[in-house]
Every structure is written in C-alpha cells, then in structure tokens.
Design a protein around this motif. Structure first.
Motif, PDB file in Angstrom:
ATOM      1  N   UNK A  17       0.828  -1.206   0.000  1.00 20.59           N
ATOM      2  CA  UNK A  17       0.000   0.000   0.000  1.00 20.59           C
ATOM      3  C   UNK A  17       0.865   1.261   0.000  1.00 20.59           C
ATOM      4  N   UNK A  18       1.935   1.241   0.800  1.00 19.08           N
ATOM      5  CA  UNK A  18       2.832   2.400   0.862  1.00 19.08           C
ATOM      6  C   UNK A  18       3.548   2.592  -0.476  1.00 19.08           C
ATOM      7  N   UNK A  19       3.975   1.504  -1.108  1.00 23.50           N
ATOM      8  CA  UNK A  19       4.624   1.604  -2.415  1.00 23.50           C
ATOM      9  C   UNK A  19       3.648   2.125  -3.474  1.00 23.50           C
ATOM     10  N   UNK A  20       2.406   1.685  -3.394  1.00 25.29           N
ATOM     11  CA  UNK A  20       1.396   2.145  -4.350  1.00 25.29           C
ATOM     12  C   UNK A  20       1.143   3.636  -4.176  1.00 25.29           C
ATOM     13  N   UNK A  21       0.951   4.068  -2.938  1.00 21.65           N
ATOM     14  CA  UNK A  21       0.699   5.486  -2.670  1.00 21.65           C
ATOM     15  C   UNK A  21       1.866   6.360  -3.099  1.00 21.65           C
ATOM     16  N   UNK A  22       3.072   5.858  -2.912  1.00 20.15           N
ATOM     17  CA  UNK A  22       4.261   6.646  -3.240  1.00 20.15           C
ATOM     18  C   UNK A  22       4.728   6.437  -4.676  1.00 20.15           C
ATOM     19  N   UNK A  23       3.953   5.674  -5.451  1.00 16.39           N
ATOM     20  CA  UNK A  23       4.277   5.375  -6.855  1.00 16.39           C
ATOM     21  C   UNK A  23       5.664   4.763  -6.992  1.00 16.39           C
ATOM     22  N   UNK A  24       5.999   3.887  -6.056  1.00 16.88           N
ATOM     23  CA  UNK A  24       7.253   3.154  -6.119  1.00 16.88           C
ATOM     24  C   UNK A  24       8.438   3.854  -5.473  1.00 16.88           C
ATOM     25  N   UNK A  25       8.271   5.040  -4.956  1.00 13.34           N
ATOM     26  CA  UNK A  25       9.370   5.772  -4.334  1.00 13.34           C
ATOM     27  C   UNK A  25       9.617   5.193  -2.938  1.00 13.34           C
ATOM     28  N   UNK A  26      10.777   4.593  -2.760  1.00 14.49           N
ATOM     29  CA  UNK A  26      11.094   3.913  -1.506  1.00 14.49           C
ATOM     30  C   UNK A  26      11.197   4.909  -0.351  1.00 14.49           C
ATOM     31  N   UNK A  27      11.721   6.087  -0.615  1.00  9.69           N
ATOM     32  CA  UNK A  27      11.878   7.075   0.454  1.00  9.69           C
ATOM     33  C   UNK A  27      10.518   7.546   0.972  1.00  9.69           C
ATOM     34  N   UNK A  53       6.305  -6.917  -6.947  1.00  8.69           N
ATOM     35  CA  UNK A  53       5.350  -5.811  -6.844  1.00  8.69           C
ATOM     36  C   UNK A  53       6.046  -4.486  -7.162  1.00  8.69           C
ATOM     37  N   UNK A  54       7.228  -4.248  -6.574  1.00  9.90           N
ATOM     38  CA  UNK A  54       7.989  -3.018  -6.817  1.00  9.90           C
ATOM     39  C   UNK A  54       8.416  -2.946  -8.284  1.00  9.90           C
ATOM     40  N   UNK A  55       8.806  -4.077  -8.865  1.00  7.47           N
ATOM     41  CA  UNK A  55       9.205  -4.097 -10.275  1.00  7.47           C
ATOM     42  C   UNK A  55       8.007  -3.781 -11.175  1.00  7.47           C
ATOM     43  N   UNK A  56       6.843  -4.304 -10.815  1.00  6.30           N
ATOM     44  CA  UNK A  56       5.644  -4.035 -11.614  1.00  6.30           C
ATOM     45  C   UNK A  56       5.304  -2.540 -11.587  1.00  6.30           C
ATOM     46  N   UNK A  57       5.456  -1.917 -10.431  1.00  7.35           N
ATOM     47  CA  UNK A  57       5.196  -0.481 -10.334  1.00  7.35           C
ATOM     48  C   UNK A  57       6.155   0.284 -11.245  1.00  7.35           C
ATOM     49  N   UNK A  58       7.426  -0.082 -11.221  1.00  8.56           N
ATOM     50  CA  UNK A  58       8.416   0.598 -12.064  1.00  8.56           C
ATOM     51  C   UNK A  58       8.120   0.382 -13.546  1.00  8.56           C
ATOM     52  N   UNK A  59       7.696  -0.830 -13.912  1.00 12.80           N
ATOM     53  CA  UNK A  59       7.382  -1.144 -15.308  1.00 12.80           C
ATOM     54  C   UNK A  59       6.189  -0.306 -15.785  1.00 12.80           C
ATOM     55  N   UNK A  60       5.180  -0.194 -14.934  1.00 12.81           N
ATOM     56  CA  UNK A  60       3.989   0.577 -15.288  1.00 12.81           C
ATOM     57  C   UNK A  60       4.338   2.056 -15.448  1.00 12.81           C
ATOM     58  N   UNK A  61       5.245   2.569 -14.626  1.00 11.78           N
ATOM     59  CA  UNK A  61       5.598   3.985 -14.676  1.00 11.78           C
ATOM     60  C   UNK A  61       6.230   4.364 -16.017  1.00 11.78           C
ATOM     61  N   UNK A  62       6.937   3.444 -16.672  1.00 10.51           N
ATOM     62  CA  UNK A  62       7.600   3.766 -17.940  1.00 10.51           C
ATOM     63  C   UNK A  62       6.831   3.257 -19.150  1.00 10.51           C
TER      64      UNK A  62
END
Length: 177
Positions: A17-27, A53-62
């Motif tokens: 949920x935190x990764x989704x809200x932050x659009x993959x930004x770990x910080x 999950x984190x990789x999927x977010x990054x893939x979707x962003x590009x």
C-alpha cells in the motif's frame, strides 16, 4: 522497522500500500511506514513477492500505454470537474443577476455583468463600449429617479482633549411625486 514488525504494524500488505501510494518511491514509502529507506529496501529484497510488486510499479511507470491512459483519465476528470463547476457558476450568476443591488453602482455593474453572462455572452466577449453604454444608461436613470441633495452641512464635534470629529449631514429634497 523491527519494532514495528514485532508490533504487527508493518506487513507485506502495508508495504504494498505504501509503495502504491508513493508510486514506487522507496523514500516516500519508508516515510509513510515510519522506518528508514534502508530498512524498507532490505525487507523488499528479502521478499520475492514485494520485489515483483515493486518491479511491476516501475514497469507501469515507464509504459507508454499507461502514460496515455493516465493522460486520458486526467483529461476526462478535468472535463467532468469543468462541467460541474459551470453548473455551480451558473447558479451563482443567477443569484447575482437577481439580487437587489440597492443604490450601489458597483453592485449594479456586477448585476449587469451577471445578466450578460446568463444571456449567453461572457463579460470579456462583450466590448467595453457596450458595457460603458449600459452603465451610462443606468447612471442616467439613477440620476433621474434619485432624490436630489438640497444642502450639505458639516457638523464638527470638539472634545475636551482637543480632538475634533467632523461629520457631513445631507438634507434630501422630498420626492416630488
């Protein structure tokens, strides 16, 4: 993070949920979870599911298809909001156009502009000459129908401490009707 993990506050679901809200930004995700980015990174590296999950977010962003879809959703939402605000604006214009302006020239101008907008034109589309002409007509009508000033006096009050306060007193002619 270990304290939070022991307390059951951070789980794989809360990290997702935190990764989704932050659009993959770990910080940003770490800030949301109240831990350091290094601790969150370690936890993600230890979980294959979170890595995917984190990789999927990054893939979707590009992904250009996602970008296009995101832009289309934005434009659609913007169009919906614009339509809704136009309805609210039209209601406000109606209230302005039908309210009593009393003897205020400024409110008469606002009322005139609201009426012009309701008629279908925008105040910016109407030439300044047209507005000035309408205001001039309103001003002439006001002067024809307004009570005339008979006499203006000024009353000055002097206090014991030397201060003076002046107030104009206006006497009006009675209405000739």
């Amino acid at each position: 993070m270990r304290r939070a993990l022991r307390a059951g506050l951070i789980s794989e679901q809360s990290i997702k949920e935190a990764l989704t809200e932050s659009k993959g930004d770990i910080f940003l995700a770490a800030s949301t979870l109240d831990c350091t980015a290094q601790e969150l990174d370690r936890y993600i590296r230890n979980s294959a599911e979170l890595q995917n999950y984190a990789a999927a977010i990054e893939k979707v962003k590009v992904d250009p298809a996602y970008s296009r879809m995101s832009n289309e959703q934005f434009e659609s939402e913007l169009a919906d909001l614009t339509r809704a605000y136009r309805v609210v604006g039209l209601q406000e214009l109606h209230e302005l156009a039908t309210m009593d302006h009393g003897d205020s020239a400024a409110m008469a101008k606002v009322k005139l502009q609201a009426a012009i907008s309701l008629r279908g034109g925008a105040p910016a589309a109407v030439g300044d000459r047209e507005i000035e002409h309408a205001l001039s007509e309103l001003n002439q009508l006001y002067h024809l129908n307004a009570p005339r000033i008979k006499q203006v006096r000024q009353t000055t009050i002097t206090f014991e401490d030397g201060r003076e306060v002046s107030q104009p007193v206006i006497e009006l002619r009675p209405d000739p009707q």
